[in-house]
Structure formats: C-alpha cells, structure tokens
Design a protein around this motif. Structure first.
Motif, short mmCIF file in Angstrom:
data_model
loop_
_atom_site.label_atom_id
_atom_site.label_comp_id
_atom_site.label_asym_id
_atom_site.label_seq_id
_atom_site.Cartn_x
_atom_site.Cartn_y
_atom_site.Cartn_z
N LYS A 81 0.70 -1.19 -0.07
CA LYS A 81 0.09 0.16 -0.09
C LYS A 81 0.87 1.28 0.07
CE LYS A 81 -3.87 -2.28 2.62
NZ LYS A 81 -4.85 -2.01 1.61
N ASP A 82 0.32 2.33 -0.75
CA ASP A 82 1.02 3.53 -0.43
C ASP A 82 0.56 4.34 0.70
OD1 ASP A 82 2.68 3.21 -2.74
OD2 ASP A 82 1.00 3.54 -4.27
N SER A 83 -0.65 3.93 1.10
CA SER A 83 -1.17 4.84 2.22
C SER A 83 -2.06 3.77 2.98
CB SER A 83 -2.31 6.02 1.73
OG SER A 83 -3.09 5.57 0.77
N ILE A 84 -2.64 4.22 4.08
CA ILE A 84 -3.46 3.37 5.15
C ILE A 84 -4.65 4.22 5.77
CG2 ILE A 84 -2.10 3.90 7.22
CD1 ILE A 84 -2.47 0.65 7.83
N ASP A 85 -5.86 3.70 5.78
CA ASP A 85 -6.93 4.48 6.20
C ASP A 85 -7.48 3.94 7.33
OD1 ASP A 85 -8.34 2.23 5.50
OD2 ASP A 85 -8.79 3.17 3.79
N ARG A 86 -8.14 4.65 8.23
CA ARG A 86 -8.78 4.32 9.62
C ARG A 86 -9.23 3.05 9.55
NH1 ARG A 86 -7.32 6.73 14.30
NH2 ARG A 86 -8.91 5.83 15.98
N ARG A 87 -10.44 2.73 8.43
CA ARG A 87 -10.94 1.48 8.13
C ARG A 87 -10.01 0.31 8.08
NH1 ARG A 87 -12.29 -2.02 4.01
NH2 ARG A 87 -13.99 -3.07 4.07
N THR A 88 -8.71 0.37 7.69
CA THR A 88 -7.77 -0.50 7.65
C THR A 88 -7.30 -0.78 8.90
OG1 THR A 88 -7.32 -0.07 5.24
CG2 THR A 88 -5.74 -1.60 6.56
N LEU A 89 -7.01 0.29 9.54
CA LEU A 89 -6.28 0.11 11.00
C LEU A 89 -7.36 -0.43 11.75
CD1 LEU A 89 -4.90 3.95 11.15
CD2 LEU A 89 -3.41 1.85 11.31
N ASN A 90 -8.71 -0.19 11.95
CA ASN A 90 -9.51 -0.79 12.54
C ASN A 90 -9.56 -2.26 12.24
OD1 ASN A 90 -10.13 1.74 13.77
ND2 ASN A 90 -11.80 2.17 12.59
N LEU A 91 -9.38 -2.59 11.14
CA LEU A 91 -9.56 -4.15 10.71
C LEU A 91 -8.34 -4.83 11.30
CD1 LEU A 91 -10.99 -6.23 9.04
CD2 LEU A 91 -9.50 -5.32 7.17
N MET A 92 -7.09 -4.09 11.25
CA MET A 92 -5.80 -4.69 11.88
C MET A 92 -6.22 -5.07 13.27
SD MET A 92 -2.86 -2.57 9.85
CE MET A 92 -1.61 -3.43 10.74
N ALA A 93 -6.64 -3.80 14.01
CA ALA A 93 -6.71 -4.03 15.38
C ALA A 93 -8.17 -5.16 15.82
CB ALA A 93 -7.56 -2.47 16.08
N SER A 94 -8.86 -5.65 14.59
CA SER A 94 -9.59 -6.67 15.03
C SER A 94 -9.06 -7.93 15.24
CB SER A 94 -10.72 -6.62 14.21
OG SER A 94 -10.52 -6.99 13.07
N LYS A 95 -7.87 -8.06 14.59
CA LYS A 95 -7.09 -9.51 14.61
C LYS A 95 -6.00 -9.57 15.71
CE LYS A 95 -7.69 -9.18 9.39
NZ LYS A 95 -8.59 -10.00 9.34
N LYS A 96 -6.34 -10.59 16.56
CA LYS A 96 -5.52 -10.66 17.71
C LYS A 96 -3.92 -10.93 17.33
CE LYS A 96 -5.15 -13.76 21.74
NZ LYS A 96 -4.95 -12.56 22.75
N TYR A 97 -3.60 -11.52 16.31
CA TYR A 97 -2.35 -12.12 15.83
C TYR A 97 -1.54 -10.87 15.36
CZ TYR A 97 -3.37 -11.90 10.92
OH TYR A 97 -3.87 -11.53 9.79
N LEU A 98 -2.34 -9.53 15.07
CA LEU A 98 -1.80 -8.53 14.63
C LEU A 98 -1.60 -7.27 16.04
CD1 LEU A 98 -3.09 -7.45 11.10
CD2 LEU A 98 -0.72 -8.33 11.75
N LYS A 99 -2.75 -7.39 16.60
CA LYS A 99 -2.95 -6.39 17.72
C LYS A 99 -1.98 -6.72 18.68
CE LYS A 99 -6.41 -4.61 21.02
NZ LYS A 99 -7.90 -4.62 21.25
N ASP A 100 -1.80 -8.00 19.21
CA ASP A 100 -1.16 -8.41 20.42
C ASP A 100 0.49 -7.88 20.17
OD1 ASP A 100 -3.16 -9.50 21.61
OD2 ASP A 100 -2.83 -11.15 21.64
N PRO A 101 1.25 -8.17 18.95
CA PRO A 101 2.44 -7.88 19.16
C PRO A 101 2.84 -6.40 18.76
CG PRO A 101 1.77 -8.89 17.11
CD PRO A 101 0.69 -9.30 18.30
N LEU A 102 1.94 -5.78 18.10
CA LEU A 102 1.83 -4.23 17.55
C LEU A 102 1.58 -3.55 19.07
CD1 LEU A 102 0.26 -4.32 14.07
CD2 LEU A 102 2.53 -3.61 14.67
N THR A 103 0.79 -3.98 19.92
CA THR A 103 0.56 -3.08 21.36
C THR A 103 1.73 -3.42 22.06
OG1 THR A 103 -1.93 -3.59 20.95
CG2 THR A 103 -1.03 -2.88 23.02
N LYS A 104 2.51 -4.62 21.92
CA LYS A 104 3.46 -4.90 23.02
C LYS A 104 4.90 -4.40 22.43
CE LYS A 104 0.89 -8.81 24.96
NZ LYS A 104 0.95 -10.14 24.98
N VAL A 105 5.08 -4.17 21.14
CA VAL A 105 6.30 -3.98 20.53
C VAL A 105 7.02 -2.74 21.15
CG1 VAL A 105 5.31 -2.54 18.79
CG2 VAL A 105 7.60 -3.69 18.55
N LYS A 106 8.22 -2.78 21.60
CA LYS A 106 9.17 -1.84 22.19
C LYS A 106 10.26 -1.38 21.21
CE LYS A 106 8.37 -3.19 26.79
NZ LYS A 106 9.09 -3.92 28.17
#
Length: 230
Positions: free
Chosen positions: A1-26
C-alpha cells in the motif's frame, strides 16, 4: 500500500495476531532500509501511533534501521524522483531524530582487489585500472560452466530449462506438499525460491537455497545430481 486509512487500522486491530505484537512492541528493527519507500515508512509510523495511542514519532517505539543508501534504491515507480521515494526525505524521519552510526570496518571478507573495486563502484569512482581488470575477467566462451546472473526470473527459468532438456537422462519430478491455511500458504509460496514442482535429472547442476552446516552446504552452494534414492 502507498497509504493506510482508519478502516484498515480498525480491521488490523480486530485481528489478535496483529494487535498483540503491535501493542506490546518496544523495538522495531528494519533491515535494508534503503529499499523501503518513503510512503511505507510513513505507514509504519501511522500504524505504531495508532496501536500505541501516541502522537510521538513511531508511537514512541524505538526504531533501529540498517542498510546502505549507496546500494539498493527504494522499490517504486520509474517516474518517481529520488526525493519522492527515499525514506530519509520523509518528515517522520526528521521528527524521529535518528542517531546515525557509520560502519567503516569490513568484516565479511579480507581487503582484496575485488573489495577495492566494489567500493569504487559504490562511490562512483571506478578507476581505469579497475575497469581493465574487470574486462580481463570477461569470459564469453559457452564452455565455461560459470554461474550466470539475470535480473528477471523468466530468463533464469529459460536457461535452466534449456540446460535440463539437453540432458538425456530420465526426468524425475518432486512435488511439494503443503498443509495449513490456503491463503497463508499462497503468500509464503511467493517468497520460496524453489518451485512447487522440482524437475531434476541425473547430471543436472543444482544450487542449494538452505543452510545445513552439519552436512557441509549453505545457501548458494553448487552441486550436481549423481543419483536418486527411493
């Protein structure tokens, strides 16, 4: 993608395998940074800001990038200007205030005439003596069994198939077996160098694409098929 919108971000947040590492990443490490397009770096920033709920650069996550901007350029369109695709031209690169570390020692190989020539090519200051030395190594004879490098897979496949067809020995087929999520398998298959069907003959020249130090071969080791077992 060349850009990302709020809808895609919300969709990513609904997927546990994406949400968990992205929330915890340091710490996020990006290798071959020269190839990363400016747009993709800005997407990384947007995603981390969203999941960390922070307006700081990259959501406050420590970013470690490594690479060489004198080597491979960003993957982009031919018509794009350098300032439109190099990631260090992005405002977020400036905002992140990267601490730049220059690596000056060469550890991969000893200093030789070849490494000297490669450094000259890298800095666009190739000398006449180096050009002459390279021309002396120009092997044009078809009798030399040298490894040829091509920019496109279609040329690689054509040459390999022609040489395989020239062998009179029987053809053996080896079909890959896969299990799991079909979509994940399809995505992974695109990054695997070996085809789903491997065609081999006795006498065929082959190249390993995996490392096995115990058995004495690494990615890039050349060999020749001598026989087959059951």
């Amino acid at each position: 993608k060349d850009s990302i919108d709020r809808r895609t971000l919300n969709l990513m947040a609904s997927k546990k395998y994406l949400k968990d590492p992205l929330t915890k990443v340091k710490v996020l490490i990006i290798d071959e940074i020269s190839m990363l397009h400016k747009n993709q770096l800005e997407i990384v920033n947007t995603i981390l800001q969203y999941f960390k709920n922070s307006a700081k650069a990259f959501g406050g996550v420590q970013i470690v990038v490594c690479g060489d901007f004198f080597q491979l350029p960003p993957v982009g369109s031919d018509y794009e200007k350098a300032r439109d695709k190099f990631c260090f031209m992005s405002p977020i690169w400036v905002e992140a205030s990267f601490h730049i570390c220059y690596l000056t020692e060469q550890y991969r190989q000893q200093k030789t005439k070849l490494t000297e020539i490669l450094n000259q090519i890298r800095g666009c200051n190739l000398t006449g003596g180096s050009i002459q030395l390279l021309n002396e190594r120009n092997l044009t004879s078809q009798n030399h069994e040298i490894t040829k490098l091509y920019t496109h897979n279609i040329d690689v496949d054509r040459i390999n198939n022609e040489l395989l067809d020239s062998l009179s020995t029987p053809l053996k087929l080896f079909k890959a077996k896969t299990t799991g999520n079909p979509k994940l398998i399809e995505g992974m298959s695109k990054s695997i160098l070996a085809g789903k069907v491997l065609k081999l003959k006795k006498g065929a020249k082959v190249m390993f694409i995996k490392n096995n130090y115990e058995k004495g071969y690494v990615n890039g080791t050349l060999g020749r098929v001598e026989s087959f077992n059951d």
